[in-house]
Design a protein around this motif. Sequence first.
Motif, PDB file in Angstrom:
ATOM      1  N   ILE A   1       1.072  -1.245   0.164  1.00 49.88           N
ATOM      2  CA  ILE A   1       0.427  -0.608   0.011  1.00 49.88           C
ATOM      3  C   ILE A   1       0.996   0.984   0.111  1.00 49.88           C
ATOM      4  N   GLN A   2       1.509   1.509  -1.452  1.00 51.71           N
ATOM      5  CA  GLN A   2       2.541   2.830  -1.757  1.00 51.71           C
ATOM      6  C   GLN A   2       2.409   3.253  -2.756  1.00 51.71           C
ATOM      7  N   PHE A   3       2.698   4.475  -2.746  1.00 54.04           N
ATOM      8  CA  PHE A   3       3.128   5.008  -3.803  1.00 54.04           C
ATOM      9  C   PHE A   3       4.828   5.458  -4.011  1.00 54.04           C
ATOM     10  N   VAL A   4       5.775   5.867  -4.895  1.00 48.93           N
ATOM     11  CA  VAL A   4       6.714   5.061  -4.380  1.00 48.93           C
ATOM     12  C   VAL A   4       7.333   6.032  -5.486  1.00 48.93           C
ATOM     13  N   SER A   5       8.258   7.472  -5.477  1.00 44.77           N
ATOM     14  CA  SER A   5       9.020   8.130  -6.670  1.00 44.77           C
ATOM     15  C   SER A   5      10.431   7.567  -6.617  1.00 44.77           C
ATOM     16  N   ALA A   6      10.417   7.303  -8.022  1.00 43.27           N
ATOM     17  CA  ALA A   6      11.746   6.873  -8.718  1.00 43.27           C
ATOM     18  C   ALA A   6      13.054   7.754  -8.781  1.00 43.27           C
ATOM     19  N   HIS A   7      12.069   9.149  -8.329  1.00 41.82           N
ATOM     20  CA  HIS A   7      13.280  10.278  -8.751  1.00 41.82           C
ATOM     21  C   HIS A   7      14.105  10.154  -7.492  1.00 41.82           C
ATOM     22  N   ASP A   8      13.642  10.470  -5.758  1.00 39.18           N
ATOM     23  CA  ASP A   8      14.354  10.225  -4.620  1.00 39.18           C
ATOM     24  C   ASP A   8      13.679   9.025  -4.113  1.00 39.18           C
ATOM     25  N   GLY A   9      13.114   8.443  -3.841  1.00 37.97           N
ATOM     26  CA  GLY A   9      12.523   7.399  -3.043  1.00 37.97           C
ATOM     27  C   GLY A   9      11.760   7.504  -2.362  1.00 37.97           C
ATOM     28  N   SER A  10      11.109   8.897  -2.008  1.00 35.81           N
ATOM     29  CA  SER A  10       9.456   9.156  -1.731  1.00 35.81           C
ATOM     30  C   SER A  10       8.330   8.246  -0.980  1.00 35.81           C
ATOM     31  N   GLN A  11       7.504   8.502  -0.342  1.00 33.60           N
ATOM     32  CA  GLN A  11       6.308   7.468  -0.256  1.00 33.60           C
ATOM     33  C   GLN A  11       5.143   7.744   0.245  1.00 33.60           C
ATOM     34  N   ASN A  12       4.638   7.778  -0.210  1.00 33.32           N
ATOM     35  CA  ASN A  12       3.292   8.115   1.228  1.00 33.32           C
ATOM     36  C   ASN A  12       3.384   9.238   1.953  1.00 33.32           C
ATOM     37  N   PRO A  13       2.900  10.536   1.340  1.00 33.15           N
ATOM     38  CA  PRO A  13       3.495  10.686   0.195  1.00 33.15           C
ATOM     39  C   PRO A  13       4.376  10.596  -1.129  1.00 33.15           C
ATOM     40  N   ALA A  14       4.200  10.055  -2.442  1.00 31.59           N
ATOM     41  CA  ALA A  14       5.673  10.130  -2.978  1.00 31.59           C
ATOM     42  C   ALA A  14       5.900  11.370  -3.892  1.00 31.59           C
ATOM     43  N   VAL A  15       6.427  12.251  -4.165  1.00 25.35           N
ATOM     44  CA  VAL A  15       6.502  13.522  -4.130  1.00 25.35           C
ATOM     45  C   VAL A  15       7.540  13.526  -5.968  1.00 25.35           C
ATOM     46  N   ALA A  16       6.742  14.158  -6.957  1.00 25.25           N
ATOM     47  CA  ALA A  16       7.146  14.618  -8.671  1.00 25.25           C
ATOM     48  C   ALA A  16       7.370  15.534  -8.844  1.00 25.25           C
ATOM     49  N   SER A  17       8.694  16.565  -8.704  1.00 24.73           N
ATOM     50  CA  SER A  17       8.762  18.014  -9.116  1.00 24.73           C
ATOM     51  C   SER A  17       8.779  17.503 -10.408  1.00 24.73           C
ATOM     52  N   ILE A  18       8.482  18.451 -10.985  1.00 23.28           N
ATOM     53  CA  ILE A  18       8.448  18.060 -12.425  1.00 23.28           C
ATOM     54  C   ILE A  18       8.145  19.402 -13.417  1.00 23.28           C
ATOM     55  N   ALA A  19       8.918  19.951 -14.390  1.00 25.75           N
ATOM     56  CA  ALA A  19       8.629  21.228 -15.450  1.00 25.75           C
ATOM     57  C   ALA A  19       7.057  21.164 -16.482  1.00 25.75           C
ATOM     58  N   VAL A  20       6.541  22.219 -16.649  1.00 27.75           N
ATOM     59  CA  VAL A  20       5.473  22.408 -17.127  1.00 27.75           C
ATOM     60  C   VAL A  20       5.639  21.429 -18.786  1.00 27.75           C
ATOM     61  N   GLY A  21       4.974  20.676 -18.981  1.00 30.16           N
ATOM     62  CA  GLY A  21       4.496  20.013 -20.051  1.00 30.16           C
ATOM     63  C   GLY A  21       5.579  18.655 -19.969  1.00 30.16           C
ATOM     64  N   ALA A  22       5.300  18.025 -18.677  1.00 30.37           N
ATOM     65  CA  ALA A  22       6.779  16.922 -18.934  1.00 30.37           C
ATOM     66  C   ALA A  22       5.287  15.968 -18.214  1.00 30.37           C
ATOM     67  N   THR A  23       5.674  14.957 -18.176  1.00 28.39           N
ATOM     68  CA  THR A  23       4.818  13.397 -18.642  1.00 28.39           C
ATOM     69  C   THR A  23       5.184  13.393 -17.281  1.00 28.39           C
ATOM     70  N   VAL A  24       3.853  12.747 -16.094  1.00 29.98           N
ATOM     71  CA  VAL A  24       4.197  11.651 -14.742  1.00 29.98           C
ATOM     72  C   VAL A  24       3.526  10.817 -15.075  1.00 29.98           C
ATOM     73  N   THR A  25       4.408   8.994 -15.616  1.00 29.16           N
ATOM     74  CA  THR A  25       3.908   7.719 -15.498  1.00 29.16           C
ATOM     75  C   THR A  25       4.044   6.439 -14.361  1.00 29.16           C
ATOM     76  N   TRP A  26       2.633   6.354 -13.691  1.00 33.46           N
ATOM     77  CA  TRP A  26       2.227   5.759 -12.934  1.00 33.46           C
ATOM     78  C   TRP A  26       2.491   4.538 -13.244  1.00 33.46           C
ATOM     79  N   THR A  27       3.348   2.958 -11.966  1.00 37.80           N
ATOM     80  CA  THR A  27       3.826   1.628 -12.822  1.00 37.80           C
ATOM     81  C   THR A  27       3.069   1.028 -11.785  1.00 37.80           C
ATOM     82  N   TRP A  28       2.263  -0.215 -12.146  1.00 37.64           N
ATOM     83  CA  TRP A  28       1.779  -1.102 -11.132  1.00 37.64           C
ATOM     84  C   TRP A  28       2.934  -2.213 -11.383  1.00 37.64           C
TER      85      TRP A  28
END
Length: 132
Positions: free
Chosen positions: A50-77
Motif C-alpha cells: 500500500i504505497q506510491f514510491v517516487s523513482a526520483h527520490d524514493g519518497s513515499q506516501n506521499p510520493a513527491v514528483a517535481s516536474i516541469a510544465v509539459g512533462a509527463t508522470v507515469t505510474w507503473t503498477w
Amino acid sequence: MRYGNFLAAGLLLLAACAGYSTGPGYGGGGGGQGGGGGGPVGSVTVGPGIQFVSAHDGSQNPAVASIAVGATVTWTWSGSLRHSVQSTGTTSFASSPIMSGGTYAVQFNTPGTYHYICAVHGASMSGTVIVQ
C-alpha cells in the motif's frame, strides 16, 4: 614532482566534469524537492504493497514528483494488488481506473500542486505532483 602531476591531472578532470548535467527526465539530486535518488523524474511505482514510491527520490506516501510544465508522470503498477491514481484537491487531473497492473500516464501542462490518493486504499496511499 610526481604528486604535482597527479594533482594537476585531477584538477583538470574536475574542471572538465563541472559542466556536466543530466539529460531530460532524470534528476541528479537537489532541485529543492528532496532530490537524491537519481531515477526518472515523473516516474512513480504503485505498490506492491500500500504505497506510491517516487523513482526520483524514493519518497513515499506521499510520493513527491517535481516536474516541469509539459512533462509527463507515469505510474507503473507492481505486484498484484488493485490500486488507482485518484486526483484530489482544487487542482486536478484525469484519474485512472482501478487496476492491478500496467501503467497510467498524465501530461501536466499547467503549473501547480496536484494531490492524489489510491481510490482503493484512501489517504494511507497518497502522492503529490509539483509542476513548475
